[in-house]
Design an enzyme around this catalytic site. Structure first.
Site, short mmCIF file in Angstrom:
data_model
loop_
_atom_site.label_atom_id
_atom_site.label_comp_id
_atom_site.label_asym_id
_atom_site.label_seq_id
_atom_site.Cartn_x
_atom_site.Cartn_y
_atom_site.Cartn_z
N TYR A 1 -46.56 21.80 -5.94
CA TYR A 1 -46.40 20.63 -5.38
C TYR A 1 -45.55 19.82 -6.19
O TYR A 1 -44.55 19.13 -6.22
CB TYR A 1 -47.48 20.08 -4.81
CG TYR A 1 -47.32 18.63 -4.11
CD1 TYR A 1 -47.11 18.54 -2.77
CD2 TYR A 1 -47.54 17.31 -4.73
CE1 TYR A 1 -46.74 17.43 -1.99
CE2 TYR A 1 -47.51 16.60 -4.13
CZ TYR A 1 -47.22 16.13 -2.69
OH TYR A 1 -47.04 15.15 -2.15
N CYS A 2 -46.06 19.57 -7.57
CA CYS A 2 -45.28 18.88 -8.81
C CYS A 2 -43.75 19.28 -8.75
O CYS A 2 -42.82 18.52 -8.89
CB CYS A 2 -45.98 18.90 -10.03
SG CYS A 2 -47.52 17.97 -10.01
N SER B 1 -42.08 20.63 -7.02
CA SER B 1 -41.13 20.57 -5.56
C SER B 1 -40.80 19.15 -5.69
O SER B 1 -39.70 18.64 -5.38
CB SER B 1 -41.98 20.73 -4.18
OG SER B 1 -42.97 19.89 -4.01
#
Ligand SMILES: NC(=O)c1ccc[n+]([C@@H]2O[C@H](COP(=O)([O-])OP(=O)(O)OC[C@H]3O[C@@H](n4cnc5c(N)ncnc54)[C@H](OP(=O)(O)O)[C@@H]3O)[C@@H](O)[C@H]2O)c1
Length: 267
Positions: free
Chosen positions: A152-153, A155
């Site tokens: 997630y980070c 992205s």
């Protein structure tokens, strides 16, 4: 400078999600024409019926067909100002060793590749108005690498870099790019285990109702990059300058993060 919302056509992805829905309601109240998108036909229809001035398109943000159809619809909805809000997103909270290649790719595709390709596809529409805006919804985790959220980070850090570069690339056009980064929000993107983790760590969590007026204000002011919430926005700055300080405090949280995010029996 305030924006005449009645003269804007706004495309929003992930429209019936927690943040998307609240953004749609607020923009609708301001008199904006909305083009709402999402992959669930029923949920999208329900949202469309609750709004005054709206067109909808069902589809997956990662699909070429969806992007091309969206361009055709948008070209028929010209206004003084054209805005694309890349809001659709997913978050798989899990340690890297526990994620499959498919899960990793899906998260990067939805959160990073799809917004990039949507910007590219819709550039002719954005450039065809007096003022075009791309609003990329980021995250505090686009500035602070956090255990259990590495993909997630990746992205959101990627989306932040893309937004900055594209904004500079388009600086001699009428199109501007903004990267707007909330802290945690009370929406379904966060699983029960993430909610429990946030509780135990006393992390601040905003409701969409608290956040959306701030997002609308940031769009009106044309802020190129904005982190919402204190002290999160300060931590984002400190992490950019002195990451070892932030590493020190996050390492104290690792045991708690592992307790919540690891599958039973793993350490
Ligand atoms: N909630 C937080 O803590 C938080 C914090 C910072 C930033 N954000 C960002 O805020 C944005 C909105 O998320 P949210 O909090 O409102 O979460 P949400 O309620 O889960 O909404 C996400 C939306 O994205 C849609 N979506 C996911 N994959 C898609 C795909 N392949 N094609 C089309 N639509 C897709 C979902 O649709 P389906 O329901 O059909 O999957 C849903 O409507 C995201 O970019 C997220 O990263 C959230």
């Amino acid at each position: 400078m305030s924006l005449d919302w009645q003269q804007q056509t706004v495309i929003i992805t992930g429209a019936y999600g927690g943040l998307g829905q609240e953004l749609c309601k607020s923009l609708d109240r301001l008199g904006t024409h909305l083009i709402i998108t999402g992959r669930n036909k029923e949920k999208l229809k329900q949202l469309e019926q609750s709004l005054n001035n709206c067109t909808s398109l069902v589809g997956d943000v990662g699909s070429d067909e969806f992007m091309n159809e969206l361009l055709v619809i948008a070209m028929n909805k010209k206004a003084n100002g054209h805005i694309l809000i890349n809001n659709a997103g997913v978050s798989t909270a899990a340690f890297l060793a526990l994620q499959s290649k498919d899960e990793i790719q899906a998260q990067l595709n939805i959160n990073l590749l799809a917004p990039i390709l949507l910007c590219q596809t819709l550039l002719p529409w954005l450039k065809s108005s007096k003022n075009g805006k791309i609003i990329n919804i980021g995250s505090t985790f686009g500035a602070i690498g956090y255990p259990g959220f590495s993909i997630y980070c990746a992205s959101k850090f990627g989306l932040r870099g893309f937004s900055q570069a594209l904004n500079r690339e388009l600086s001699d056009t009428t199109v501007e790019v903004q990267y707007l980064a909330p802290r945690a929000i009370t929406t379904k993107i966060n699983s029960d285990k993430v909610n429990k983790l946030n509780q135990e760590l006393n992390n601040n969590v905003d409701t969409p109702e608290q956040l959306v007026p701030q997002i609308i204000n940031a769009i009106e002011k044309g802020k190129k990059e904005k982190f919402f919430g204190f002290p999160e926005k300060l931590f984002a700055k400190i992490n950019g300058l002195f990451p070892s300080i932030v590493s020190g405090s996050i390492s104290k949280e690792l045991v708690t993060i592992k307790k919540h995010l690891n599958k039973e029996g793993q350490s």
